[in-house]
Scaffold this motif. Structure first.
Motif, PDB file in Angstrom:
ATOM      1  N   SER A 245      21.356 -31.387  63.224  1.00 56.40           N
ATOM      2  CA  SER A 245      22.009 -30.154  62.781  1.00 56.40           C
ATOM      3  C   SER A 245      23.244 -29.852  63.625  1.00 56.40           C
TER       4      SER A 245
ATOM      5  N   GLU B 298      30.855 -31.778  63.023  1.00 55.02           N
ATOM      6  CA  GLU B 298      31.716 -32.420  62.021  1.00 55.02           C
ATOM      7  C   GLU B 298      32.336 -31.403  61.072  1.00 55.02           C
ATOM      8  N   ARG B 299      31.646 -30.297  60.854  1.00 50.55           N
ATOM      9  CA  ARG B 299      32.187 -29.253  59.973  1.00 50.55           C
ATOM     10  C   ARG B 299      32.963 -28.196  60.764  1.00 50.55           C
ATOM     11  N   ASN B 300      33.118 -28.435  62.075  1.00 53.35           N
ATOM     12  CA  ASN B 300      33.858 -27.511  62.937  1.00 53.35           C
ATOM     13  C   ASN B 300      33.257 -26.108  62.947  1.00 53.35           C
ATOM     14  N   GLU B 301      31.925 -26.063  62.987  1.00 52.79           N
ATOM     15  CA  GLU B 301      31.246 -24.770  62.981  1.00 52.79           C
ATOM     16  C   GLU B 301      30.666 -24.430  64.348  1.00 52.79           C
TER      17      GLU B 301
ATOM     18  N   GLY C 145      38.848 -28.809  65.521  1.00 51.32           N
ATOM     19  CA  GLY C 145      38.974 -29.472  64.236  1.00 51.32           C
ATOM     20  C   GLY C 145      39.178 -30.961  64.386  1.00 51.32           C
TER      21      GLY C 145
ATOM     22  N   GLN D 167      33.157 -37.689  62.983  1.00 58.58           N
ATOM     23  CA  GLN D 167      32.792 -38.124  61.635  1.00 58.58           C
ATOM     24  C   GLN D 167      33.391 -39.492  61.308  1.00 58.58           C
TER      25      GLN D 167
ATOM     26  N   SER E  65      26.057 -32.211  62.584  1.00 62.03           N
ATOM     27  CA  SER E  65      26.594 -31.744  61.313  1.00 62.03           C
ATOM     28  C   SER E  65      27.538 -30.558  61.518  1.00 62.03           C
ATOM     29  N   GLN E  66      27.144 -29.637  62.386  1.00 67.70           N
ATOM     30  CA  GLN E  66      27.983 -28.471  62.680  1.00 67.70           C
ATOM     31  C   GLN E  66      29.283 -28.879  63.359  1.00 67.70           C
TER      32      GLN E  66
ATOM     33  N   GLY F 295      35.803 -32.715  65.381  1.00 72.67           N
ATOM     34  CA  GLY F 295      34.898 -32.935  64.262  1.00 72.67           C
ATOM     35  C   GLY F 295      35.317 -34.126  63.409  1.00 72.67           C
ATOM     36  N   LYS F 296      36.632 -34.228  63.153  1.00 72.45           N
ATOM     37  CA  LYS F 296      37.142 -35.350  62.368  1.00 72.45           C
ATOM     38  C   LYS F 296      36.906 -36.676  63.073  1.00 72.45           C
TER      39      LYS F 296
END
Length: 205
Positions: free
Chosen positions: A50, A56-59, A21, A28, A53-54, A24-25
């Motif tokens: 992609s 940054e969204r912690n995916e 987490g 970003q 983006s993942q 990602g923060k």
């Protein structure tokens, strides 16, 4: 799996999620600080839009190589990208039983792996303990890599191609390790040293 094992697994998963987490923060925040769009950062880093983006969204859990490419594009050290925030300090401890040891072919040199698994692709370090005349033959690492051997006790000799150099306690040898090389404990006393290998990913041209 027992109750204790399940609790430990939940703790590890929680810690991994916290680090992910924060990563990602951080990515970003740095991207926005440079006024970069996802497409622009993708172009500069070579990491797919992609994937960024993942992250940054912690995916997703990115590889160290991906993190390194992003750190280069954002012009920050990889340590800063990986670091947790001031509000989320951590102390990681490895027990003796969990610390791997490599043994040379002659059985007379032992390398305790004390480096962090998160840095293994670009930075490795070892506690080297050797019996007299013990030696370690190593294959070439990736091109551009450098190794540093800081002698704590005894005397060591490093051979790279036609170059040979020795060092005693308090001295350090630095040498290219992107070609076959040999580290040897010379003299009649046991030796101990700290070995750090800086791989190409961390060596700037």
């Amino acid at each position: 799996m027992g109750v204790e094992g399940k609790e430990r697994l939940r703790s590890l998963e929680s810690g991994a999620m916290a680090l992910s987490g924060q990563l990602g923060k951080t990515v970003q925040r740095l991207r926005k600080a440079y006024n970069l769009s996802l497409s622009e950062l993708a172009e500069q880093s070579g990491v797919a839009k992609s994937i960024i983006s993942q992250i940054e969204r912690n995916e997703t859990n990115p590889t160290l190589a991906t993190i390194w490419r992003l750190s280069q594009a954002l012009d920050v050290s990889i340590e800063r990208v990986l670091a947790t925030s001031d509000e989320e300090p951590f102390i990681d401890k490895s027990s003796k039983a969990d610390t791997p040891i490599l043994v040379s072919d002659d059985g007379r040199m032992r390398l305790t792996i004390i480096g962090w698994i998160k840095t293994v692709e670009w930075l490795q370090w070892y506690d080297v303990q050797a019996d007299p005349q013990g030696f370690l033959d190593s294959d070439a690492h990736q091109r551009g890599s450098v190794e540093c051997l800081s002698v704590l006790e005894g005397e060591f000799q490093v051979e790279v191609g036609d170059a040979i150099q020795t060092a005693k306690a308090g001295e350090t040898l630095r040498y290219r390790c992107d070609r076959p090389h040999t580290v040897r404990c010379i003299g009649t006393e046991p030796g101990r040293a700290m070995m750090v290998c800086i791989l190409k990913a961390a060596v700037m041209d």
